[in-house]
Design an enzyme around this catalytic site. Structure first.
Site, mmCIF file in Angstrom:
data_model
loop_
_atom_site.group_PDB
_atom_site.id
_atom_site.type_symbol
_atom_site.label_atom_id
_atom_site.label_comp_id
_atom_site.label_asym_id
_atom_site.label_seq_id
_atom_site.Cartn_x
_atom_site.Cartn_y
_atom_site.Cartn_z
ATOM 1 C CG HIS A 1 -1.625 -1.286 1.435
ATOM 2 N ND1 HIS A 1 -1.156 -2.261 2.302
ATOM 3 C CD2 HIS A 1 -2.740 -1.799 0.866
ATOM 4 C CE1 HIS A 1 -1.967 -3.307 2.272
ATOM 5 N NE2 HIS A 1 -2.926 -3.058 1.399
ATOM 6 C CD GLU B 1 -3.554 3.263 -3.053
ATOM 7 O OE1 GLU B 1 -3.623 4.068 -4.019
ATOM 8 O OE2 GLU B 1 -4.108 2.151 -3.066
ATOM 9 C CB CYS C 1 -4.137 -0.337 -10.382
ATOM 10 S SG CYS C 1 -4.974 -1.804 -9.777
#
Length: 334
Positions: free
Chosen positions: A78, A130, A198
């Protein structure tokens, strides 16, 4: 469960390249240096993975004060704040960074634009590691928004240089809606050249959208702390399907499938395939059921490991080889 049912497996599902890399970093460090290996935060958000690595000698910590001098320390997938990086270096640990390269890309962009005088709006979930890692790249000038309503409350010091960044594991649709609100309020806002969410998160969400149209109920394999797994369950529910998230096969309940003939099954990016197979086995205990995999994108992304983790047998093989081994090709999927 009634007889003559079918399980349809989402494709892609399960581990992404960043998770594969992070787990391999811990396993290689254990093999090369021996236990214990210290990991700052859970390497990935999955109970099975963390328990397996604990059994092999990994020790997961939150406070660097819990790591003895001279120990090997790994940062989780993360990412971590600049303050954590600085403290780890100051304490003299041997450090390996398992931060997903796609998270690192966001960190690099934030650092680069901050030097140019930019402030930031970050779309993400408060308290997620994160988000803490990305926001911790700067001391000031980064504002977290979780909803469209939060955007109206942002008060940047200036708007001429304002950029938006995103947690990589968000709902693609939610992030797009919030980004549109940011753009409407701050028309000059700078957006990433490529979205921060992502490829693996997007691919798994796209697969669940397709899957939900083919089934009566959706099961997501993933731990409660996994952001991308939670988003998959929410997405299936938004598609009008009953959806459940399970951390293990033991959590599967027969009543979920009463009157249902087609069961969709997927897994978050931090959930291993062994758990998917265990869930299949559990459902098959309840009824005669066929299994098929839906057509979907095959991911071929692979991220390189940090230097210093080559194992002894690899080093010997490299020395014996007259030609350098070709690099593993990386193909961006989705």
């Amino acid at each position: 469960m009634d007889k003559r049912k079918k399980i349809i497996l989402a494709e892609p599902r399960g581990f992404c390249a960043g998770v594969d890399r992070a787990i391999e970093i811990v396993e290689r460090a254990l093999a090369k240096f021996g236990p214990p290996i210290y990991v700052r935060h859970e390497i990935v958000h999955n109970t099975y993975v963390v328990s397996d690595l604990k059994a092999k000698g990994a020790i997961f910590i939150e406070d660097l004060a819990d790591v003895p001098p001279g120990a090997t320390l790994i940062f989780s997938a993360h990412g971590v704040s600049r303050a954590v990086q600085d403290e780890a270096r100051a304490r003299g640990f041997s450090i390996f960074d398992a931060t997903c390269p796609l998270v690192t890309k966001v960190h690099v962009e934030v650092a680069k634009l901050a030097k140019e005088g930019y402030e930031f709006i970050m779309i993400g979930h408060k308290g997620h590691p994160e988000v803490e890692g990305t926001m911790g790249q700067l001391d000031v000038g980064i504002y977290l928004v979780e909803t469209v309503e939060d955007v109206a409350r942002v008060q940047p010091a200036q708007t001429e240089k304002l950029a938006v960044v995103t947690q990589t594991t968000l709902s693609v649709d939610d992030a797009a809606e919030i980004t549109a609100a940011v753009r409407a309020r701050f028309p000059q806002v700078r957006e990433p050249k490529q979205q921060d969410i992502c490829y693996a998160t997007q691919n798994r969400q796209d697969a669940v959208k397709l899957l939900s149209g083919q089934v009566d109920v959706v099961i997501v394999v993933g731990s409660p702390t996994s952001s991308n797994s939670n988003r998959l369950r929410e997405l299936a529910e938004r598609s009008g399907r009953q959806a459940y998230m399970v951390d293990s096969a033991d959590e599967v309940r027969a009543e979920w499938f009463a009157g249902k003939t087609r069961v969709g099954l997927t897994a978050g990016a931090s959930a291993p395939e062994v758990l998917v197979q265990a869930v299949i086995a559990r459902i098959q205990q309840l009824s005669t059921i066929d299994v098929q995999t839906m057509r979907g994108l095959k991911e071929t992304v692979k991220f390189p490991l940090p230097k210093g983790l080559k194992l002894a047998h690899e080093a010997q093989a490299a020395e014996a080889s007259p030609e350098p081994a070709p690099a593993t090709p990386t193909v961006t999927a989705g």
